[in-house]
Write an enzyme that holds these catalytic residues in place. Structure first.
Site, mmCIF file in Angstrom:
data_model
loop_
_atom_site.group_PDB
_atom_site.id
_atom_site.type_symbol
_atom_site.label_atom_id
_atom_site.label_comp_id
_atom_site.label_asym_id
_atom_site.label_seq_id
_atom_site.Cartn_x
_atom_site.Cartn_y
_atom_site.Cartn_z
ATOM 1 N N ASP A 159 5.150 17.935 -4.176
ATOM 2 C CA ASP A 159 3.925 17.196 -3.293
ATOM 3 C C ASP A 159 4.416 16.890 -1.832
ATOM 4 O O ASP A 159 5.291 17.270 -1.638
ATOM 5 C CB ASP A 159 3.773 15.636 -4.276
ATOM 6 C CG ASP A 159 5.068 14.841 -3.923
ATOM 7 O OD1 ASP A 159 5.763 15.162 -3.411
ATOM 8 O OD2 ASP A 159 4.925 13.968 -4.459
ATOM 9 N N SER A 160 3.333 16.223 -1.293
ATOM 10 C CA SER A 160 3.699 16.140 0.311
ATOM 11 C C SER A 160 4.255 15.143 0.713
ATOM 12 O O SER A 160 4.772 15.033 1.737
ATOM 13 C CB SER A 160 2.040 16.215 0.979
ATOM 14 O OG SER A 160 1.538 14.965 0.737
ATOM 15 N N GLY A 161 4.565 14.134 -0.221
ATOM 16 C CA GLY A 161 5.248 12.866 0.211
ATOM 17 C C GLY A 161 4.308 11.945 0.623
ATOM 18 O O GLY A 161 4.843 10.689 0.659
ATOM 19 N N GLY A 162 3.203 12.268 0.924
ATOM 20 C CA GLY A 162 1.930 11.264 1.327
ATOM 21 C C GLY A 162 1.893 10.102 0.205
ATOM 22 O O GLY A 162 1.877 9.004 0.620
ATOM 23 N N ASP A 172 -1.196 14.340 3.413
ATOM 24 C CA ASP A 172 -2.439 13.684 3.244
ATOM 25 C C ASP A 172 -2.304 12.296 3.275
ATOM 26 O O ASP A 172 -1.099 11.551 3.041
ATOM 27 C CB ASP A 172 -3.096 14.021 2.084
ATOM 28 C CG ASP A 172 -2.429 13.562 0.908
ATOM 29 O OD1 ASP A 172 -1.199 13.643 0.760
ATOM 30 O OD2 ASP A 172 -2.748 13.234 -0.280
ATOM 31 N N GLN A 177 -9.539 14.503 -0.533
ATOM 32 C CA GLN A 177 -9.368 12.941 -0.397
ATOM 33 C C GLN A 177 -11.155 12.298 -0.357
ATOM 34 O O GLN A 177 -11.974 13.296 -0.617
ATOM 35 C CB GLN A 177 -8.827 12.228 0.576
ATOM 36 C CG GLN A 177 -7.441 12.664 0.520
ATOM 37 C CD GLN A 177 -6.672 11.656 -0.785
ATOM 38 O OE1 GLN A 177 -7.449 10.808 -1.338
ATOM 39 N NE2 GLN A 177 -5.318 12.090 -0.996
ATOM 40 N N GLY A 236 -6.104 10.939 -4.697
ATOM 41 C CA GLY A 236 -6.841 9.675 -4.644
ATOM 42 C C GLY A 236 -7.655 9.287 -5.894
ATOM 43 O O GLY A 236 -8.332 8.624 -5.879
ATOM 44 N N ASP A 253 -0.289 16.959 -13.381
ATOM 45 C CA ASP A 253 0.859 16.269 -13.294
ATOM 46 C C ASP A 253 0.672 14.867 -13.603
ATOM 47 O O ASP A 253 -0.336 14.360 -13.209
ATOM 48 C CB ASP A 253 1.709 16.413 -12.132
ATOM 49 C CG ASP A 253 1.168 15.436 -11.214
ATOM 50 O OD1 ASP A 253 2.025 14.369 -10.794
ATOM 51 O OD2 ASP A 253 0.329 15.771 -10.390
ATOM 52 N N CYS A 282 4.022 17.059 -36.167
ATOM 53 C CA CYS A 282 4.494 17.627 -34.737
ATOM 54 C C CYS A 282 5.605 18.554 -35.069
ATOM 55 O O CYS A 282 6.789 18.219 -35.829
ATOM 56 C CB CYS A 282 4.773 16.612 -33.764
ATOM 57 S SG CYS A 282 5.604 17.217 -32.242
ATOM 58 N N CYS A 303 8.153 19.413 -32.905
ATOM 59 C CA CYS A 303 8.871 19.637 -31.913
ATOM 60 C C CYS A 303 10.347 19.301 -32.322
ATOM 61 O O CYS A 303 10.421 18.828 -33.565
ATOM 62 C CB CYS A 303 8.522 18.226 -30.865
ATOM 63 S SG CYS A 303 9.170 16.832 -31.221
ATOM 64 N N CYS A 352 10.866 15.570 -33.797
ATOM 65 C CA CYS A 352 10.138 15.417 -35.049
ATOM 66 C C CYS A 352 10.775 16.018 -36.268
ATOM 67 O O CYS A 352 10.674 15.688 -37.307
ATOM 68 C CB CYS A 352 8.843 15.581 -34.991
ATOM 69 S SG CYS A 352 7.874 14.514 -33.861
ATOM 70 N N HIS A 356 9.688 14.844 -27.097
ATOM 71 C CA HIS A 356 8.429 14.764 -28.144
ATOM 72 C C HIS A 356 7.165 14.533 -27.237
ATOM 73 O O HIS A 356 6.264 15.161 -27.360
ATOM 74 C CB HIS A 356 8.384 13.579 -29.295
ATOM 75 C CG HIS A 356 7.201 13.253 -29.719
ATOM 76 N ND1 HIS A 356 6.531 13.994 -30.757
ATOM 77 C CD2 HIS A 356 6.006 12.340 -29.360
ATOM 78 C CE1 HIS A 356 5.466 13.743 -31.060
ATOM 79 N NE2 HIS A 356 5.153 12.726 -30.234
#
Ligand SMILES: [Zn+2]
Length: 374
Positions: A92-95, A146, A188, A215, A265, A303, A305, A308, A334
């Protein structure tokens, strides 16, 4: 080597299934990117991430520039060599973090002056510095710097931040050098459709290989978010990936894919796991609940996974109550599997032109699900 390229391979309504090709491998979209804040997904080994189908990780510029320092990461060969994750990374940009975590922030046209939340040291994060940090980290995808106003900011503040984000996007692009890294722009504008339109049009004119919507997930209503996504989707070029930052619950992700979003994300699956909250096909489950103490069933009987397959609710509850680190590991595996598996099912339904059917069935199941102990 060139940065990323993107192909839409199937559509169902506005939902898209595609393929993102990066210098570190291919990623099928729609994709969920687990959050690896400091260069690791909390509590989980890369080996387990690979096994459960994670293909691309997000790492945080703000955290890594402060510790261990981006120059140190660069000297050690960049994020891939430093962390041992040989698949794609996005930074990410750090913004977002500088606006939510840093102390004594001072925002000006040049950038943001702030003190580290770790040791109080003084730093400047600007479009140029964000590009330098992200090039040092060496992710496959970097984000333009941003300004992120708080969710309850008045319209004038959002308008100012949106215009500045465009100016900073131009500076980010001018400062970005690495040809093996792709730089995405960030739209934004809060919940204001005219500002979103202005922002999207200006960024598209600058021309980026991918676009994010920032945003959102800052306290807006669901109808507001849907209106913004509808508006922005119509303005972004159809042949570029679209990334909705920081969203969200399984339901939020399904709704955004229906509106043409390709990348996601969110800290929910990992953070909730550490707090004992599990996402399951039958609703959410809180492992702290006393009713699980004697329950030999897996957290989610449907599930497959690794957690589980071997761990009972009783065992997970015991580990969590005893503050055993393994509790976080087993439950994060999980929850991430649940998200990644949902994305797999979604991609398949789009390719089979059965997305709407899958969507309503899944949303109904999540809504009707018996709350199994939360
Ligand atoms: Zn599971």
């Amino acid at each position: 080597m060139a940065g990323v390229s993107f192909v839409v391979e199937a559509r169902d309504g506005r939902a898209r299934a595609g393929r993102l090709t990066t210098p570190h491998g291919e990623v099928e979209t729609p994709v969920f990117m687990p959050v690896g804040t400091a260069g690791a997904v909390k509590a989980v080994l890369h080996r387990d991430l690979r096994e459960i189908g994670a293909r691309i990780l997000l790492a945080n510029t703000y955290h890594l520039m402060l510790r261990p320092g981006d120059a140190r990461v660069a000297a050690l060969g960049g994020l891939h060599a430093f962390t041992g994750w040989d698949g794609p990374f996005l930074t990410d940009s750090g913004g977002y973090q500088v606006f939510s975590l840093a102390a004594l922030r001072e925002v000006g046209e040049e950038g943001v002056r702030f003190r580290s939340h770790l040791d109080g040291s003084a730093h400047l994060l600007s479009p140029e510095r964000s590009m330098e940090v992200q090039e040092n980290l060496g992710a496959d995808i970097a984000m333009a710097f941003d300004e992120c106003p708080p969710g309850d900011a008045p319209r004038e503040a959002v308008a100012g931040a949106t215009a500045r984000t465009t100016r900073w996007a131009r500076r980010s692009r001018a400062a970005h050098r690495r040809a093996d890294q792709s730089l995405f722009g960030i739209v934004q504008g809060g919940v204001h459709l005219d500002l979103r339109e202005e922002s999207a049009r200006a960024l598209v004119e600058l021309g980026f290989p991918g676009y994010a919507v920032g945003g959102l997930s800052v306290g807006e209503t669901r109808p507001d978010r849907e209106r913004v996504l509808d508006q922005v989707e119509a303005l972004l070029p159809a042949d570029r990936p679209r990334y909705l930052m920081g969203v969200g619950t399984p339901e939020d992700i399904v709704d955004a894919v229906a509106r043409g979003v390709d990348m996601f994300d969110c800290v929910l699956p990992t953070r909730n796991a550490r707090n004992g909250q599990l996402f399951t096909s039958r609703g959410r489950l809180s492992i702290r609940n006393a009713r699980h103490a004697d329950d030999p069933r897996p957290p989610d009987p449907d599930c497959p996974c690794p957690t589980c397959r071997t761990a009972s609710r009783a065992y997970l509850r015991h580990l969590h109550q005893a503050n055993e680190m393994t509790a976080a590991t087993l439950m994060t595996v999980h929850n991430l599997f649940f998200y990644l598996d949902m994305m797999r099912a979604m991609r398949q339904s789009i390719r089979l032109c059965r997305f709407e059917e899958w969507r309503w069935e899944t949303l109904r199941r999540l809504a009707d699900a018996e709350q199994i102990g939360s």
